[in-house]
Design a protein around this motif. Sequence first.
Motif, mmCIF file in Angstrom:
data_model
loop_
_atom_site.group_PDB
_atom_site.id
_atom_site.type_symbol
_atom_site.label_atom_id
_atom_site.label_comp_id
_atom_site.label_asym_id
_atom_site.label_seq_id
_atom_site.Cartn_x
_atom_site.Cartn_y
_atom_site.Cartn_z
ATOM 1 N N ASP A 141 0.810 -1.211 0.000
ATOM 2 C CA ASP A 141 0.000 0.000 0.000
ATOM 3 C C ASP A 141 0.846 1.265 0.000
ATOM 4 O O ASP A 141 0.386 2.342 0.387
ATOM 5 N N ASN A 142 2.101 1.144 -0.450
ATOM 6 C CA ASN A 142 2.998 2.293 -0.412
ATOM 7 C C ASN A 142 3.945 2.262 -1.602
ATOM 8 O O ASN A 142 4.079 1.238 -2.277
ATOM 9 N N ILE A 161 -0.723 11.072 -1.344
ATOM 10 C CA ILE A 161 -1.557 9.939 -1.726
ATOM 11 C C ILE A 161 -1.556 9.851 -3.247
ATOM 12 O O ILE A 161 -1.963 10.796 -3.933
ATOM 13 N N TRP A 162 -1.068 8.732 -3.762
ATOM 14 C CA TRP A 162 -1.051 8.537 -5.224
ATOM 15 C C TRP A 162 -2.167 7.567 -5.573
ATOM 16 O O TRP A 162 -2.150 6.414 -5.165
ATOM 17 N N LYS A 163 -3.130 8.066 -6.320
ATOM 18 C CA LYS A 163 -4.277 7.257 -6.707
ATOM 19 C C LYS A 163 -4.035 6.576 -8.048
ATOM 20 O O LYS A 163 -3.499 7.178 -8.983
ATOM 21 N N LYS A 168 -7.984 2.335 -5.957
ATOM 22 C CA LYS A 168 -6.812 1.985 -5.151
ATOM 23 C C LYS A 168 -5.851 3.172 -5.067
ATOM 24 O O LYS A 168 -5.709 3.946 -6.006
ATOM 25 N N PHE A 169 -5.178 3.286 -3.929
ATOM 26 C CA PHE A 169 -4.167 4.319 -3.771
ATOM 27 C C PHE A 169 -3.028 3.786 -2.908
ATOM 28 O O PHE A 169 -3.180 2.796 -2.190
ATOM 29 N N LYS A 268 -3.299 11.992 -9.061
ATOM 30 C CA LYS A 268 -3.711 10.879 -9.911
ATOM 31 C C LYS A 268 -3.104 11.080 -11.287
ATOM 32 O O LYS A 268 -3.275 12.136 -11.893
ATOM 33 N N GLY A 269 -2.379 10.092 -11.789
ATOM 34 C CA GLY A 269 -1.768 10.200 -13.113
ATOM 35 C C GLY A 269 -0.370 9.629 -13.137
ATOM 36 O O GLY A 269 0.122 9.059 -12.153
#
Length: 867
Positions: A141-142, A161-163, A168-169, A268-269
């Motif tokens: 999760d990291n 936080i990277w989505k 999911k992130f 996000k991206g």
Amino acid sequence: MVNAHIIQHTHWDREWYFTNEDAIVLSDQVFTEVLDELERNPKVNFCLDGQTSIVDEYLEINPQKLKVIQRLMKTGQLFVGPWYAQTDALLVDAESILRNLMIGISDTILKYGDPMMVGYLPDTFGFNANLPTLLHQVEIDNFMCWRGLNFETMVPSPYFIWKGLGDKFVYAMNFPFGYMTGMMTLDAIKDIPEFAKEKLDEAVEMLHMQGKNKDILVPSGVDQKSMILNFDQVVEKLNKYSKFHNIISDYPSYVEVIKNKKELPEYKGELRQPVYSRVHRSIGSVRTKMKIENFKLEQKILKRVEPLMLIAERNGIHISKGLLRRLWKKILQNQAHDSIGGCVSDNVAEDIFHRIKEANEIADGIENLIVKRMADALKLKSNEVLVFNTTTENYSGSKIVHVVADSKKIHFKGSPYNIIEKEVYFPERKNAYRMIATGFEYFDEPAYYELDIKINVNVPALGYTVVEFEKNNEKLETAIEIDKTEISNNKYKLSFKDGHLNLIVGDRQYLDFVHLIDSANDGDTYDYSPLEGDTELSLKFETAKVYKDSLQETLVVYGKAQLPKNLKDRLSEKPEMEEISYEISFSLGESQIVEGTLKIHNTVYSHRMRLAINVLDKSEKSIAQIQNGFIENTPDVIPPDWSETMVEKPVNLEIFDKSVSVAENDHYFTFYADGLKEYERIENQLIITLFSTTGELGKPNLAWRPGRASGDTTNEGHVMMETPLAQEIGEYKVTFGFNVEEGRFNEFKVAKQAEKRLEQSISYQKQKLNVFIHRLDNKIWPLQNELDVPRKFSLIELPEDLIVSSIYPSYFHEQGFVLRLANPTEQEKIVPEAILSLGTVVNALENKQELTTIPPYDYLSILINER
């Protein structure tokens, strides 16, 4: 108080300008020193770069160190895993990334202890937008990385936080100063006050201010660096001079610190911005042949080897899972960022191609063993052919079967067509001999043909059937040349006239539909770079031919051009010129996809060739298929002063996996490519990079990349390194497809068509005319215990509205197999109860999951134990 969490590590490129064997020699010293120091000093710890392969290779030469490694991992001093090899995250298949983690984690658990469950990729050249989803498949999760972040346009903090594309992130941690942020040389250890003031504190201060962070990640290491002795004492002394509080930490512990941090910003991206470090945005077209071969190997395993192993196992033919893991490891070793990127010495490139050769041998050998055993069990006659279907849907249509026969006057029963796709003639051979019970007998071996024949066949889902051919009075059909320069079916019309290829689809006319463009490449094995004063050239087609058989028409267009031989000739008043020839073919049949092949005989050095496609749309928008998803790209406006804030030009060269589309409100155009990875949108054109050739590993002061050379070649004491193999002189071939669909862009339809294009023709004939058609045939002795194998077989059948990402033998259980379903769309996907009831819903580690649907841009896997 601001805490600097200092983590000792070594960054370990398995190969680069040095070879993997060179790295193993270095590991003998570096890793041994690490283990000795960790045993001596329990107050310190060390990370072996997050990959198990380098530990495996170290133990090959130091097997006595196994128990030491196990003990140090158990006490939390040594960190290994979770990757098998540190992967590229843009240029490889999603399943390759998952296999890398699955094998890395399972190998670590099996051999050494609990792996470091950190998504640690300290030096990879950018990251796909769906990597958070892939990491969650293995319960990570990291994520930690160096490259790709822009605080101005993406996220204001290195901790965020990277989505993924769906829900999911991961907790993401970026070190903009690199994995060498807190790296200490021997001189730094001797003068800690200066190190604290001039390097460490400046970095920590910037990371503190960029998001008001109080806990700062400080990796302390560099390439092939050994461990600092008495590091606890060094940090204690450092705290006397630093204005921050320095702590000996480790990556898992720091992850927990960030997970407890509140109000993390979100993003996000992709991570591909070249602000604090280079991401080499044009590396997708370097050493293209290597990338194409990697793509072929991925598909060979996913679409042939793994499904065949399941069919074989159910019919009593057991293939070791160790062979499959060995096969994947050969590929994964080639997918480290430097390796698959191609920014390596020619010495290393030769090693990579050798591993490609070895991987193909393993894959072909597994297939050979399975199909031969099946044919033996079925007691096939020489006029019978075993045909496989490795998809989970019943198949009806064309397959190419491979046959050896003494005549071309044969016909497959029940097939309305029998078309030769390829043939090789073998003349009569005198005095051949064969082994019999009493010795040998001599005879004259008759002439024969080796034939690829396209037939119509029905094959059950994930299974096989037997087809039969018989002698006939008529020869097999072959494509004939017809006197015209256009082809058409009920949807498309392709024509060649006055040097131009034109496409008509309904009322849309794509004039000058495709053409080749060429420019000088003043770059290196990291990046394309334009040559000042050079102009991109449009290469003309000159002639065309049409070939027709009962299934399809094929338009082949030929051209040649005189091009400057090398860089100096591009700007010379009297350049030396070389002729380069090329041909492109398009086939129209019953499929909604036009299939194509492009062949180029490359005789020119240091240049880039691209395929420019007229897509009519001038918006410059595009939709790139990536690892189990799609992202929309629009070219960014590049400021003229980009070099003041960025370390390389943020060129609008985008990466795609399998397809790229251009969509309007009422229709969309999709280009499917088999191994090509890079494209650009300019006005009404979709431009696919075919290759960028170069003769140097690293060059300084490129137009698109000012300053030092990448690859260390301008570092003190280093030398410039020539890479003649990266010029890729010789034959170049790539296959592709395209289609135009009515309506709004449909993610599921494009992803499904991308997979269907890659379906394989697999057949086997048991014959004695040539036992080297398959390499191992003459060494696979018949089983003494007969197998009870049916003439027709199906393992599992699924509905057409599902996409199978892969189906393979279990990695974590002795028996059973895993069916992984993919949802590359923004809508949740319902899975029928009948499918869910086949087994247990699991993740990629085969741990149970509570799922009944597939979340957007995600997966659902089922562990099936039924024998």
